[in-house]
Design a protein around this motif. Sequence first.
Motif, PDB file in Angstrom:
ATOM      1  N   ASN A 155      -5.640 -15.312  24.939  1.00 52.68           N
ATOM      2  CA  ASN A 155      -5.966 -16.457  25.783  1.00 52.68           C
ATOM      3  C   ASN A 155      -5.452 -16.306  27.209  1.00 52.68           C
ATOM      4  O   ASN A 155      -5.699 -17.148  28.043  1.00 52.68           O
ATOM      5  N   PHE A 156      -4.731 -15.261  27.482  1.00 57.53           N
ATOM      6  CA  PHE A 156      -4.136 -15.074  28.806  1.00 57.53           C
ATOM      7  C   PHE A 156      -5.047 -14.202  29.655  1.00 57.53           C
ATOM      8  O   PHE A 156      -5.305 -13.061  29.334  1.00 57.53           O
ATOM      9  N   SER A 157      -5.583 -14.759  30.718  1.00 62.15           N
ATOM     10  CA  SER A 157      -6.424 -14.011  31.638  1.00 62.15           C
ATOM     11  C   SER A 157      -5.788 -14.080  33.015  1.00 62.15           C
ATOM     12  O   SER A 157      -5.576 -15.159  33.564  1.00 62.15           O
ATOM     13  N   LEU A 158      -5.448 -12.936  33.542  1.00 59.30           N
ATOM     14  CA  LEU A 158      -4.722 -12.886  34.805  1.00 59.30           C
ATOM     15  C   LEU A 158      -5.574 -13.347  35.980  1.00 59.30           C
ATOM     16  O   LEU A 158      -5.138 -14.142  36.790  1.00 59.30           O
ATOM     17  N   PHE A 159      -6.792 -12.883  36.068  1.00 63.65           N
ATOM     18  CA  PHE A 159      -7.615 -13.178  37.234  1.00 63.65           C
ATOM     19  C   PHE A 159      -8.918 -13.909  36.912  1.00 63.65           C
ATOM     20  O   PHE A 159      -9.602 -14.349  37.802  1.00 63.65           O
ATOM     21  N   GLY A 160      -9.283 -14.008  35.651  1.00 64.92           N
ATOM     22  CA  GLY A 160     -10.509 -14.690  35.276  1.00 64.92           C
ATOM     23  C   GLY A 160     -11.764 -13.904  35.596  1.00 64.92           C
ATOM     24  O   GLY A 160     -12.829 -14.473  35.780  1.00 64.92           O
ATOM     25  N   SER A 180       1.566  -5.507  29.363  1.00 68.33           N
ATOM     26  CA  SER A 180       0.524  -6.508  29.548  1.00 68.33           C
ATOM     27  C   SER A 180       0.852  -7.407  30.745  1.00 68.33           C
ATOM     28  O   SER A 180       1.995  -7.432  31.217  1.00 68.33           O
ATOM     29  N   PRO A 181      -0.118  -8.163  31.227  1.00 69.21           N
ATOM     30  CA  PRO A 181       0.163  -9.125  32.302  1.00 69.21           C
ATOM     31  C   PRO A 181       1.236 -10.137  31.894  1.00 69.21           C
ATOM     32  O   PRO A 181       2.044 -10.555  32.716  1.00 69.21           O
ATOM     33  N   ARG A 182       1.253 -10.508  30.626  1.00 67.78           N
ATOM     34  CA  ARG A 182       2.252 -11.456  30.114  1.00 67.78           C
ATOM     35  C   ARG A 182       3.657 -10.863  30.236  1.00 67.78           C
ATOM     36  O   ARG A 182       4.591 -11.531  30.696  1.00 67.78           O
ATOM     37  N   LEU A 183       3.808  -9.614  29.828  1.00 66.30           N
ATOM     38  CA  LEU A 183       5.103  -8.935  29.926  1.00 66.30           C
ATOM     39  C   LEU A 183       5.522  -8.792  31.389  1.00 66.30           C
ATOM     40  O   LEU A 183       6.674  -9.056  31.744  1.00 66.30           O
ATOM     41  N   LEU A 184       4.593  -8.395  32.241  1.00 68.04           N
ATOM     42  CA  LEU A 184       4.899  -8.253  33.661  1.00 68.04           C
ATOM     43  C   LEU A 184       5.310  -9.586  34.282  1.00 68.04           C
ATOM     44  O   LEU A 184       6.243  -9.642  35.087  1.00 68.04           O
ATOM     45  N   ASN A 185       4.643 -10.658  33.897  1.00 65.10           N
ATOM     46  CA  ASN A 185       4.988 -11.971  34.428  1.00 65.10           C
ATOM     47  C   ASN A 185       6.402 -12.363  33.980  1.00 65.10           C
ATOM     48  O   ASN A 185       7.195 -12.870  34.779  1.00 65.10           O
ATOM     49  N   HIS A 186       6.725 -12.104  32.714  1.00 67.27           N
ATOM     50  CA  HIS A 186       8.064 -12.382  32.191  1.00 67.27           C
ATOM     51  C   HIS A 186       9.115 -11.637  33.013  1.00 67.27           C
ATOM     52  O   HIS A 186      10.111 -12.220  33.455  1.00 67.27           O
ATOM     53  N   SER A 213       0.255 -17.470  34.726  1.00 66.09           N
ATOM     54  CA  SER A 213       0.162 -16.502  35.828  1.00 66.09           C
ATOM     55  C   SER A 213       0.423 -17.120  37.201  1.00 66.09           C
ATOM     56  O   SER A 213       0.749 -16.417  38.142  1.00 66.09           O
ATOM     57  N   GLY A 214       0.319 -18.430  37.335  1.00 68.77           N
ATOM     58  CA  GLY A 214       0.556 -19.079  38.619  1.00 68.77           C
ATOM     59  C   GLY A 214       1.955 -19.649  38.771  1.00 68.77           C
ATOM     60  O   GLY A 214       2.271 -20.254  39.789  1.00 68.77           O
ATOM     61  N   TYR A 215       2.789 -19.457  37.766  1.00 70.37           N
ATOM     62  CA  TYR A 215       4.119 -20.084  37.769  1.00 70.37           C
ATOM     63  C   TYR A 215       4.970 -19.670  38.961  1.00 70.37           C
ATOM     64  O   TYR A 215       5.601 -20.513  39.605  1.00 70.37           O
TER      65      TYR A 215
END
Length: 135
Positions: A5-10, A60-66, A121-123
């Motif tokens: 469900n996580f999309s970095l840029f859509g 993943s983008p999730r890991l990078l964001n973390h 992703s916008g946090y």
Amino acid sequence: MPWGNFSLFGVGFWCERLIFALLITCFMKVFVNRILPVGRHFGAMNLFGILFVKPDVEVSPRLLNHEEIHSRQMRELLWLPFYVLYVTEWVVRLVQCGMRPIEAYRRISFEREAYRHEGDSGYLGRRRRFAMWRR
């Protein structure tokens, strides 16, 4: 969607992969290795803005964001105090949790903030300073 469900840029799968690869090379240096992080429960570790990842872990983008949230925390506290506070809080939580290290790790204020917002992703664009100690 390439990451659940996580999309970095859509945008489409291949466009996201290309943008993602460019972001990795521009912002956070990633080193895949078998030494850091230590322990079987951890797949990635951010040291001074450099990400060390085990070979079997997907970056993943999730890991990078973390990890980018941790980088922001480090910059706010001027790096060294971040690590002193992180280790100190882990020791305190370890005692509070009855010597259960993984539970103590999850209760560290820095980790609670990063896990709470890793899928957003916008946090970082709206994050307030010292958010790890705010509710």
